[in-house]
Write a protein that holds these residues in place. Structure first.
Motif, PDB file in Angstrom:
ATOM      1  N   VAL A   1       0.837  -1.208   0.000  1.00 20.54           N
ATOM      2  CA  VAL A   1       0.000   0.000   0.000  1.00 20.54           C
ATOM      3  C   VAL A   1       0.870   1.255   0.000  1.00 20.54           C
ATOM      4  N   GLU A   2       1.980   1.221   0.728  1.00 24.50           N
ATOM      5  CA  GLU A   2       2.879   2.371   0.764  1.00 24.50           C
ATOM      6  C   GLU A   2       3.501   2.652  -0.599  1.00 24.50           C
ATOM      7  N   LYS A   3       3.724   1.599  -1.408  1.00 27.80           N
ATOM      8  CA  LYS A   3       4.357   1.768  -2.718  1.00 27.80           C
ATOM      9  C   LYS A   3       3.345   2.057  -3.820  1.00 27.80           C
ATOM     10  N   LEU A   4       2.056   1.888  -3.518  1.00 25.57           N
ATOM     11  CA  LEU A   4       1.031   2.031  -4.557  1.00 25.57           C
ATOM     12  C   LEU A   4       0.973   3.423  -5.203  1.00 25.57           C
ATOM     13  N   PRO A   5       1.144   4.529  -4.454  1.00 27.98           N
ATOM     14  CA  PRO A   5       1.029   5.835  -5.116  1.00 27.98           C
ATOM     15  C   PRO A   5       1.934   5.984  -6.346  1.00 27.98           C
ATOM     16  N   VAL A   6       3.162   5.474  -6.252  1.00 29.68           N
ATOM     17  CA  VAL A   6       4.068   5.571  -7.403  1.00 29.68           C
ATOM     18  C   VAL A   6       3.562   4.713  -8.552  1.00 29.68           C
ATOM     19  N   SER A   7       3.203   3.458  -8.258  1.00 23.94           N
ATOM     20  CA  SER A   7       2.759   2.552  -9.319  1.00 23.94           C
ATOM     21  C   SER A   7       1.442   3.012  -9.935  1.00 23.94           C
ATOM     22  N   ILE A   8       0.532   3.532  -9.101  1.00 20.48           N
ATOM     23  CA  ILE A   8      -0.735   4.036  -9.626  1.00 20.48           C
ATOM     24  C   ILE A   8      -0.483   5.238 -10.525  1.00 20.48           C
ATOM     25  N   SER A   9       0.377   6.142 -10.091  1.00 19.31           N
ATOM     26  CA  SER A   9       0.666   7.336 -10.889  1.00 19.31           C
ATOM     27  C   SER A   9       1.244   6.960 -12.248  1.00 19.31           C
ATOM     28  N   LEU A  10       2.245   6.090 -12.236  1.00 16.59           N
ATOM     29  CA  LEU A  10       2.859   5.679 -13.494  1.00 16.59           C
ATOM     30  C   LEU A  10       1.883   4.882 -14.353  1.00 16.59           C
ATOM     31  N   GLY A  11       1.137   3.957 -13.713  1.00 17.30           N
ATOM     32  CA  GLY A  11       0.253   3.082 -14.472  1.00 17.30           C
ATOM     33  C   GLY A  11      -0.933   3.804 -15.082  1.00 17.30           C
ATOM     34  N   VAL A  12      -1.652   4.573 -14.271  1.00 19.63           N
ATOM     35  CA  VAL A  12      -2.865   5.237 -14.766  1.00 19.63           C
ATOM     36  C   VAL A  12      -2.551   6.239 -15.852  1.00 19.63           C
ATOM     37  N   TRP A  13      -1.573   7.099 -15.618  1.00 21.03           N
ATOM     38  CA  TRP A  13      -1.312   8.154 -16.589  1.00 21.03           C
ATOM     39  C   TRP A  13      -0.657   7.633 -17.863  1.00 21.03           C
ATOM     40  N   SER A  14       0.199   6.623 -17.752  1.00 21.16           N
ATOM     41  CA  SER A  14       0.776   6.046 -18.977  1.00 21.16           C
ATOM     42  C   SER A  14      -0.306   5.341 -19.790  1.00 21.16           C
ATOM     43  N   PHE A  15      -1.219   4.639 -19.114  1.00 22.82           N
ATOM     44  CA  PHE A  15      -2.322   3.981 -19.814  1.00 22.82           C
ATOM     45  C   PHE A  15      -3.208   4.997 -20.538  1.00 22.82           C
ATOM     46  N   LEU A  16      -3.617   6.042 -19.810  1.00 28.40           N
ATOM     47  CA  LEU A  16      -4.486   7.051 -20.418  1.00 28.40           C
ATOM     48  C   LEU A  16      -3.792   7.779 -21.562  1.00 28.40           C
ATOM     49  N   LEU A  17      -2.522   8.096 -21.380  1.00 30.16           N
ATOM     50  CA  LEU A  17      -1.797   8.811 -22.417  1.00 30.16           C
ATOM     51  C   LEU A  17      -1.650   7.973 -23.679  1.00 30.16           C
ATOM     52  N   VAL A  18      -1.308   6.699 -23.508  1.00 33.99           N
ATOM     53  CA  VAL A  18      -1.121   5.821 -24.668  1.00 33.99           C
ATOM     54  C   VAL A  18      -2.419   5.659 -25.439  1.00 33.99           C
ATOM     55  N   TYR A  19      -3.512   5.380 -24.752  1.00 32.88           N
ATOM     56  CA  TYR A  19      -4.773   5.155 -25.449  1.00 32.88           C
ATOM     57  C   TYR A  19      -5.365   6.452 -25.994  1.00 32.88           C
ATOM     58  N   ALA A  20      -5.170   7.557 -25.290  1.00 33.67           N
ATOM     59  CA  ALA A  20      -5.702   8.833 -25.774  1.00 33.67           C
ATOM     60  C   ALA A  20      -5.019   9.273 -27.059  1.00 33.67           C
ATOM     61  N   VAL A  21      -3.768   8.898 -27.243  1.00 32.51           N
ATOM     62  CA  VAL A  21      -3.040   9.261 -28.463  1.00 32.51           C
ATOM     63  C   VAL A  21      -3.160   8.172 -29.522  1.00 32.51           C
ATOM     64  N   SER A  22      -3.009   6.922 -29.133  1.00 33.30           N
ATOM     65  CA  SER A  22      -2.890   5.832 -30.108  1.00 33.30           C
ATOM     66  C   SER A  22      -4.192   5.548 -30.847  1.00 33.30           C
ATOM     67  N   ILE A  23      -5.335   5.563 -30.157  1.00 34.60           N
ATOM     68  CA  ILE A  23      -6.585   5.217 -30.829  1.00 34.60           C
ATOM     69  C   ILE A  23      -6.982   6.275 -31.860  1.00 34.60           C
ATOM     70  N   PRO A  24      -7.025   7.576 -31.523  1.00 34.48           N
ATOM     71  CA  PRO A  24      -7.312   8.565 -32.585  1.00 34.48           C
ATOM     72  C   PRO A  24      -6.276   8.539 -33.714  1.00 34.48           C
ATOM     73  N   LEU A  25      -5.004   8.353 -33.358  1.00 33.30           N
ATOM     74  CA  LEU A  25      -3.967   8.303 -34.391  1.00 33.30           C
ATOM     75  C   LEU A  25      -4.141   7.084 -35.282  1.00 33.30           C
ATOM     76  N   GLY A  26      -4.452   5.928 -34.686  1.00 26.68           N
ATOM     77  CA  GLY A  26      -4.670   4.722 -35.478  1.00 26.68           C
ATOM     78  C   GLY A  26      -5.861   4.852 -36.412  1.00 26.68           C
ATOM     79  N   ILE A  27      -6.942   5.482 -35.933  1.00 31.18           N
ATOM     80  CA  ILE A  27      -8.123   5.701 -36.789  1.00 31.18           C
ATOM     81  C   ILE A  27      -7.768   6.633 -37.943  1.00 31.18           C
TER      82      ILE A  27
END
Length: 348
Positions: free
Chosen positions: A113-139
């Protein structure tokens, strides 16, 4: 559907037991366990790789009273047979008691639980950034297939895919982290020391200021796969017979695309969301966490393996495996949500 879900949940039990059993057996043959580590520290020696340096021969007990070694073994529970320790571990894991870390002297759950803030920050924002750019670009690439836009964007994302994230991170540190040129971004942590004194807008800016370089490293190689998958999926749908039929009936390109092509082409992408979202938390972040001094789950797991902190190793493996199995189930169920024609267990 309910019967299928219950069956999958029941099958997770032997799968988890099998994963833990194999890992537990392997651990029994790994040199330099926690007892040897502590004895070596009591003798004033180092930790980690010394057993490997001696050819796998343990020499840590030399000069230490045998009674003290036996006491340490009892403290860690290694005075009991392996099968008893394994069964006890399974009993605790059944009620989600992951034990206590040998190294940190804290509960494994508390550590994670103590380490989660770092992993959540990296995971959520990298996921959102990749899909927000890749799907419109792929279309856009699918609609403009063969154009200069398609060519140059392919070159750009494939160049990013070819650059290892760790190498890109080193380059960013040299250029923008005060290495040789400019000191534009911080080098450690998720927030500054004066974070509590900042305004709300200042806190948001400070947070993303610290995340800028780690996120760039995590996402630069991830755009290519999702973008090309989106493009190829849409191209495949555009070339199908029903699209030609819809055009022949006089439907506009926009209506054909958004009413027919878009829904069918998004099926493999939407069903991949759960696995991609969960995978973003646990995959490929160890080197990035090390490079930018971010204390997350990746670094915790790596340190546990090196220091033979078995409760953390097995506890994190149990949690990650359980999450992975549940994610696969959610992914399968997402198929039925996106495409009602999919029937699990139906004769076919």
């Amino acid at each position: 559907m309910l019967a299928y879900v219950v069956k999958r949940l029941l099958l997770m039990v032997p799968t988890l037991v099998g994963i833990l059993f194999v890992s537990f057996v392997v651990i029994q043959f790994v040199p330099g366990g926690p007892v040897e580590q502590l004895v070596r520290e009591l003798r004033g020696g180092g930790v980690g790789g010394e057993v490997a340096a001696t050819g796998g021969v343990y020499r840590g007990a030399q000069g230490v009273d045998p009674e003290r070694v036996a006491e340490i073994r009892r403290m860690y529970g290694f005075d009991r047979p392996a099968h008893e320790r394994f069964l006890e571990m399974l009993t605790r894991y059944a009620v989600f008691d992951l034990g206590t870390s040998y190294l940190h002297h804290k509960g494994v759950w508390q550590l994670m639980v103590e380490k989660l803030p770092v992993s959540i920050s990296l995971g959520v924002w990298s996921f959102l950034l990749v899909y927000a750019v890749s799907i419109p670009l792929g279309i856009a690439k699918a609609v403009r297939h063969g154009s200069r836009f398609d060519l140059w964007t392919s070159v750009a994302i494939l160049a990013g895919y070819a650059i290892p994230g760790f190498v890109f991170g080193v380059a960013l540190l040299v250029l923008f982290g005060g290495g040789s040129f400019w000191q534009l971004f911080p080098l450690r942590g998720l927030t500054s020391d004066n974070f509590a004194e900042l305004s709300l807008a200042g806190k948001v800016l400070d947070y993303f200021w610290h995340l800028a370089m780690p996120l760039a490293c995590l996402t630069v190689g991830s755009f290519a796969v999702t973008t090309m998958l989106t493009k190829n999926t849409f191209l495949e749908e555009i070339r199908k017979q029903y699209v030609l039929t819809a055009r022949a009936k006089g439907l506009s390109e926009g209506r054909v695309f958004y009413r027919h092509v878009f829904r069918n082409a998004m099926i493999p992408l939407v069903t991949a969301f759960p696995a991609a979202f969960v995978g973003a938390f646990f995959a490929g972040s160890l080197l990035i966490e090390t490079l930018f001094s971010l204390d997350g789950l990746g670094l915790l797991s790596y340190e546990a393996v090196i220091r033979r902190d078995y409760p953390v190793v097995l506890g994190s493996l149990y949690v990650f495996s359980l999450i992975g199995l549940l994610t696969r189930l959610v992914t399968d169920l997402a198929y039925t949500w996106v495409d009602p024609r999919v029937k699990f267990g139906a004769a076919g």
